[in-house]
Write an enzyme that holds these catalytic residues in place. Structure first.
Site, PDB file in Angstrom:
ATOM      1  N   ASP A 146       0.830  -1.190   0.000  1.00 53.00           N
ATOM      2  CA  ASP A 146       0.000   0.000   0.000  1.00 53.00           C
ATOM      3  C   ASP A 146       0.872   1.250   0.000  1.00 53.00           C
ATOM      4  OD1 ASP A 146      -2.366   1.769   0.583  1.00 53.00           O
ATOM      5  OD2 ASP A 146      -3.307  -0.169   0.967  1.00 53.00           O
ATOM      6  N   HIS A 180      -3.966   6.326   2.693  1.00 50.17           N
ATOM      7  CA  HIS A 180      -4.608   5.098   2.210  1.00 50.17           C
ATOM      8  C   HIS A 180      -4.107   3.858   2.950  1.00 50.17           C
ATOM      9  CE1 HIS A 180      -5.607   1.878  -0.712  1.00 50.17           C
ATOM     10  NE2 HIS A 180      -6.550   2.698  -1.172  1.00 50.17           N
ATOM     11  N   SER A 210     -10.944  -0.529  -2.030  1.00 53.93           N
ATOM     12  CA  SER A 210      -9.753  -0.527  -1.172  1.00 53.93           C
ATOM     13  C   SER A 210     -10.121  -0.770   0.278  1.00 53.93           C
ATOM     14  CB  SER A 210      -9.027   0.818  -1.274  1.00 53.93           C
ATOM     15  OG  SER A 210      -8.243   0.903  -2.422  1.00 53.93           O
TER      16      SER A 210
END
Length: 806
Positions: free
Chosen positions: A173, A246, A584
Site C-alpha cells: 500500500d 490510504h 480498497s
C-alpha cells in the site's frame, strides 16, 4: 460514445501514458541514444536449493549479455527478486528488452506497469448481519443452527486470542502512520519467532517506529519508473511513512487495535477496530502519489512472503480497460507465488462499476473483493424558506450556516454566464460556465452525472472561490457515498428531491434556504447494498471463473488516517480518523476475516480459507430481503460474488473446496500457456503433469477448477454442460451427511449427482457433478442465468453460487 466510457477511457489513457513514460523513460542511454525505461524480467519460481547470491549474479550476467559492451549491468538493474520468485527490473531499451525475451529461462519481459490505489461500525454491522441470517435460516430448518450471539462472541474472542496474535497481515500500500493508536502494542507479546522482516529507516521514520504490533515496514524507491531498494535514500517516497493516508486506513481496517472514542470530528462515533485486532501488521510501501510501480509491487510480494506473512492485503490494481495478461501482471505474478507458499492474498476488485466486465485482480488464486454499504448514513438537509420544509440530503459537511433558511437559493442554469451558450453545462455548474456576481452569497443548486466533465469537488471549489455560501448537488448514482466537503456547506440529493426544490424556486420571487450540518444515523435500511462504484463481473480474462468472490463494507468506512490540514470550522487539531470509500476499504475487511480463519485453522491452505469465506457469505440485507445494488436492482453474483462476507460464519464452514499449486498450473494450461512456460513458473511439477498447450477450446475446462463458485460459458450453443467438484469435510463431526438443494432460474435445469454426500471416519473427501441444461425455447437467447447449489447437514450451510451464459 457514452460519457462514462469516455471518462474512464481518458482516465486510463492517462495511466497508460504514465506506464508508457515509465517504459520510454524519457532519458537517453544505451547504444545509439535509444530511450530507456524500466522493464520487468520475470523468470518464474526460485529453483530448489538456489541461493539468492547465485540468482543475483545470474540476473546480472543475463543483462550484461544484451547491453552495449562496457556498460555495467549494475548501472541498469534497479530491483531484483530472489527470495520467492526469480526476476529483476532494469532500465532497458526496447531492443534490449526484446533480446531478453528470447533468452532461455525467461517467462516474460514487460514494461513495468503503473497500478493505482482503489480508493468503526462496519465490523459490528457484519456481526449483526450474521445474527440476522442465522435467525432467518434457523426459522427455516427443523434442526437449529448454533446460537448467533454465542458464535459472534467466539469471533470476538478469536480476534483477541493468542493464536490470532501470531498471525501476520502484510499490506502492499502507500505506507503507514505508526503514531496512530491503532498500532499501539500495549498488551502484545513477543513478535512471532518465524518473522524475518525488517523495519527500514527512511524520511521521518526510524526502526523505533515499529513495535510488537507494527512489526515490519519496508519501502521501495517510489519514483514510478525507477524503483530500487535504497534504505539510506532520501528522495520522494524514501520512507515507509504514509503520505496519502490510504495505507494507514487499510491496515487499521484489517488489524487495527480497538480504539474507543473514535470519530471523524464527532461523526460516526464509537470504537474503531480492525477485523483481526490481535494480528500483527507489516507494511510494504509500494505506492506514491504517482501510482504503484509494477517493479515495486513485485518486490513487495517477494519480501512479504519471505518475511513470514500469513495474509497479504492488496488494495490496488490495473485499469480494467488495459489489464495485462497474467504473465505480465505484477499482482497476478506475485500472488501466484505467495499462494504457492501457503500465503493468502486478498485483493480489491476495482472501482470501475457499475459497468459490466470491469473486475480486476481476477486470477483464481486471488480472493477478489467487491464493495458494499453498511447501515450508517450521514444526513445533511436542505431547509427551504416559506414553511421550513426539509429536503433530505446526504454528505459530510460541518456547516456553520444559520439554521434559519435565509440564504438566497439559485440554480446553476439561472446563474449562467452571458458568454456561455450551453445551458446544460451551466445547470451542472461546470467551471467557467457561471457568472460569479450571480452566485456570490448564495446557495447554488447544481446537477451532477456520470458524464459531467468535472468532479463534484472541482465544482464545489469553483463555487467556493466565486463566493457562494453553499451548494446542493443533485446526484442519483453516488447517493450511497457521502463525499467529505468538510469546511464548506454542501449536501447531495436525488433527482426526486431536486424536483421539490425546483418547484419551490418557481413558486416564489425570493427563494431562500440553508444547509444543515451532517448528523449520523445508524440502523439505516436497506443495508448492505452493492456500491455503485464497485467493479462488476464477468471477468474479461476468465469468464469461466466467477469474479468478484465476495463483497465487504467499502462505503464511508471509519479508520485511522494521517494528519490533515483541512479542518472543519472551529477545529484546531486534525482527526486521527477518516471516512473513506472504495473497494480498497472492502479488501482489508476480508483480509482481517481471513487472518482470523487462519488463526483458528493454522494448517489450512489459502484455498480452504477462501472457500470458508465464500460458502458462508450472506445474501440478505437488514430487512431480511435479498440484497440489491444501490440503484435498487437485484444483486447478482456478478455484483457481489457469493455475497456479503460473514466473519462469524467462516469459522464454521463445514465443507471446503480445496485447491493447490498443481490445480492452478492446470488452469494456466487450460488458459493457453505452454508447457515450457508452466515449467518455469512452477517451483516443481508434479509427477506425470502434462499440459495440453495453447488453444482456446481448452478454456471451457476452466469451469472444472475446484472453485467454490461455478461459471459456465457457451451453454446456449452446447445445450448441456457438466462440471465436477470435490469437497472436504472440515466440520467437528467426521461422520456427516450432507443433502443438496438447488435454486435455479427459469430456463435452466440443474442436476447434482449424487444428491447426498456421506462422510465417514475414513472418507473425508467426496466429489459430485453438476449438469446444466437449457430448457424452454427462449433459454438459449438468455445471456446470463444465476442461482446456487447448497449442501447442508442441518447445522452447516455450504452455498456455491453459479452463473451460466450462452
Amino acid at each position: 460514445m457514452d460519457g462514462s466510457i469516455m471518462f474512464w477511457l481518458s482516465l486510463f489513457l492517462l495511466a497508460l501514458l504514465a506506464g508508457a513514460g515509465d517504459a520510454a523513460g524519457g532519458r537517453g542511454g544505451g547504444g545509439g541514444g535509444e530511450r530507456r525505461g524500466v522493464y520487468v524480467v520475470y523468470m518464474g519460481a526460485v529453483p530448489p536449493r538456489t541461493s539468492p547470491n547465485f540468482l543475483h549474479e545470474t540476473h546480472l550476467r543475463l543483462v550484461s549479455g544484451v547491453l552495449t559492451r562496457g556498460k555495467p549491468a549494475e548501472n541498469v538493474v534497479v530491483q531484483q527478486y530472489t527470495r520467492v520468485f526469480s526476476g529483476f527490473a532494469a532500465r532497458l531499451s526496447e531492443p534490449e528488452a526484446a533480446a531478453l525475451r528470447r533468452k532461455p529461462g525467461v517467462v516474460s519481459v514487460f514494461a513495468a506497469p503503473v497500478s493505482h490505489l482503489h480508493t468503526t461500525r462496519s465490523w459490528d454491522f457484519l456481526q449483526q448481519q450474521t445474527a440476522v441470517v442465522v435467525k432467518t435460516d434457523r426459522a427455516r430448518r427443523r434442526r437449529s443452527s448454533p446460537d448467533a450471539t454465542a458464535t459472534a462472541t467466539a469471533v470476538s474472542s478469536a480476534s483477541s486470542s493468542s493464536a490470532t496474535a501470531d498471525t501476520i497481515i502484510g499490506l502492499l500500500d502507500s505506507g503507514v502512520w505508526p503514531e496512530s493508536p491503532s498500532f499501539d502494542d500495549a498488551g502484545f507479546g513477543p513478535v512471532p519467532s518465524r518473522w524475518k522482516g525488517v523495519c527500514m529507516a527512511g524520511d521521518g521514520f526510524n526502526s523505533s517506529n515499529c513495535n510488537r504490533k507494527l512489526i515490519g515496514a519496508r519501502y521501495y524507491d517510489l519514483g514510478v519508473g525507477e524503483v530500487k531498494k535504497r534504505p539510506s535514500a532520501r528522495s520522494s517516497g524514501s520512507s515507509p511513512r504514509d503520505e496519502a493516508g490510504h495505507g494507514t486506513h487499510t491496515s487499521s481496517t484489517a488489524a487495527g487495535n480497538a480504539v474507543t472514542g473514535a470519530s471523524y470530528y464527532g461523526l460516526a462515533p464509537g470504537t474503531a477496530k480492525g477485523g483481526s485486532a490481535a494480528s500483527r501488521v507489516a507494511m510494504y510501501r509500494v505506492c506514491s502519489d504517482e501510482g504503484c510501480a509494477g517493479s515495486a509491487i513485485l518486490a513487495g510480494f517477494d519480501d512479504a512472503v519471505a518475511d513470514g506473512g500469513d495474509v497479504i492485503s492488496v488494495s490496488l490494481g490495473a485499469s480494467p480497460y488495459f489489464r495485462p495478461d497474467f504473465s505480465e501482471d505484477p499482482i497476478a505474478i506475485g500472488s501466484f507465488h505467495a499462494v504457492a507458499k501457503g500465503v493468502m492474498v486478498v485483493c480489491s476488485a476495482g472501482n470501475a462499476g457499475p459497468d459490466a466486465a470491469t473486475v480486476v485482480n481476477a486470477a483464481p488464486w486471488i480472493l477478489t473483493v467487491a464493495a458494499s454499504t453498511i447501515d450508517r448514513y450521514f444526513e445533511s438537509d436542505v431547509v427551504l424558506g416559506g414553511n421550513n420544509t426539509a429536503v433530505k440530503g446526504g454528505a459530510i459537511n460541518f456547516s456553520n450556516l444559520d439554521k434559519s433558511p435565509k440564504y438566497p437559493l439559485i440554480t446553476g442554469e439561472s446563474a449562467k454566464s452571458s458568454s456561455v451558450s450551453d445551458t446544460e453545462s451551466a445547470s451542472h455548474c461546470e467551471p467557467g460556465t457561471l457568472d460569479a456576481s450571480k452566485i456570490k452569497g448564495k446557495i447554488v443548486l447544481c446537477h451532477h452525472s456520470r458524464n459531467s466533465d468535472t468532479s463534484k469537488l472541482e465544482k464545489v471549489d469553483e463555487l467556493k472561490s466565486a463566493g457562494a455560501v453553499g451548494s446542493v448537488l443533485v446526484d442519483d448514482l453516488e447517493k450511497a457515498v457521502s463525499t467529505a466537503y468538510v469546511d464548506f456547506p454542501v449536501t447531495e440529493i436525488t433527482s426526486a428531491a431536486a424536483a421539490d426544490i425546483h418547484k419551490y424556486i418557481a413558486s416564489t420571487s425570493e427563494p431562500v434556504a440553508t444547509i444543515t450540518p451532517t448528523i449520523t444515523f445508524t440502523e439505516y435500511k436497506p443495508a448492505p447494498v452493492v456500491a455503485y462504484f464497485s467493479s462488476r463481473g464477468p471477468s474479461a480474462q476468465t469468464p469461466n471463473i466467477l469474479k468478484p468472490d465476495v463483497a465487504a463494507p467499502g462505503v464511508n468506512i471509519l479508520a485511522s488516517w494521517i494528519p490533515t490540514t483541512t479542518l472543519p470550522p472551529g477545529e484546531k487539531k486534525p482527526s486521527q480518523f477518516n471516512l473513506v470509500s472504495g473497494t480498497s476499504m472492502a479488501c482489508p475487511h476480508v483480509a482481517g476475516a481471513a487472518a482470523t480463519v487462519k488463526a483458528w485453522n493454522p494448517t489450512w491452505s489459502p484455498a480452504a480459507i477462501r472457500s470458508a469465506i465464500m460458502t458462508t457469505a450472506t445474501q440478505l440485507n437488514n430487512d431480511k430481503a435479498p440484497m440489491t445494488t444501490d440503484s435498487g436492482s437485484p444483486a447478482t453474483p456478478y455484483d457481489y460474488g457469493a455475497g456479503q462476507v460473514s466473519p462469524t460464519g467462516a469459522l464454521d464452514a463445514g465443507l471446503v473446496y480445496e485447491l493447490g499449486e498443481d490445480d492452478y498450473l492446470q488452469f494456466l494450461c487450460n488458459y493457453g500457456y505452454g508447457a515450457s512456460q508452466i515449467k518455469l513458473i512452477a517451483s516443481s511439477l508434479p509427477a506425470g503433469f502434462t499440459c495440453a498447450g495453447a488453444g482456446n477450446a481448452s478454456k471451457d475446462l476452466i469451469s472444472d477448477l475446484n472453485y467454490p463458485s461455478i461459471a459456465v460459458t457457451g451453454l446456449g450453443t452446447a445445450g448441456s454442460r457438466t462440471v465436477s467438484r470435490v469437497v472436504t469435510n472440515v466440520g467437528a463431526q467426521r461422520e456427516a451427511s450432507y443433502a443438496v438443494t438447488v435454486a435455479a432460474p427459469a430456463g435452466l435445469d440443474v442436476k447434482v449427482v449424487p444428491s447426498k454426500l456421506e462422510f465417514t471416519e475414513s472418507v473425508q473427501k467426496l466429489g459430485f457433478q453438476v449438469t446444466f441444461s437449457v430448457s424452454g425455447k427462449n433459454a438459449a437467447a438468455q445471456a446470463d442465468l444465476s442461482g446456487s447449489i447448497t449442501w447442508s447437514d442441518g447445522k452447516h450451510t455450504v452455498r456455491s453460487p453459479f452463473v451460466v451464459s450462452s
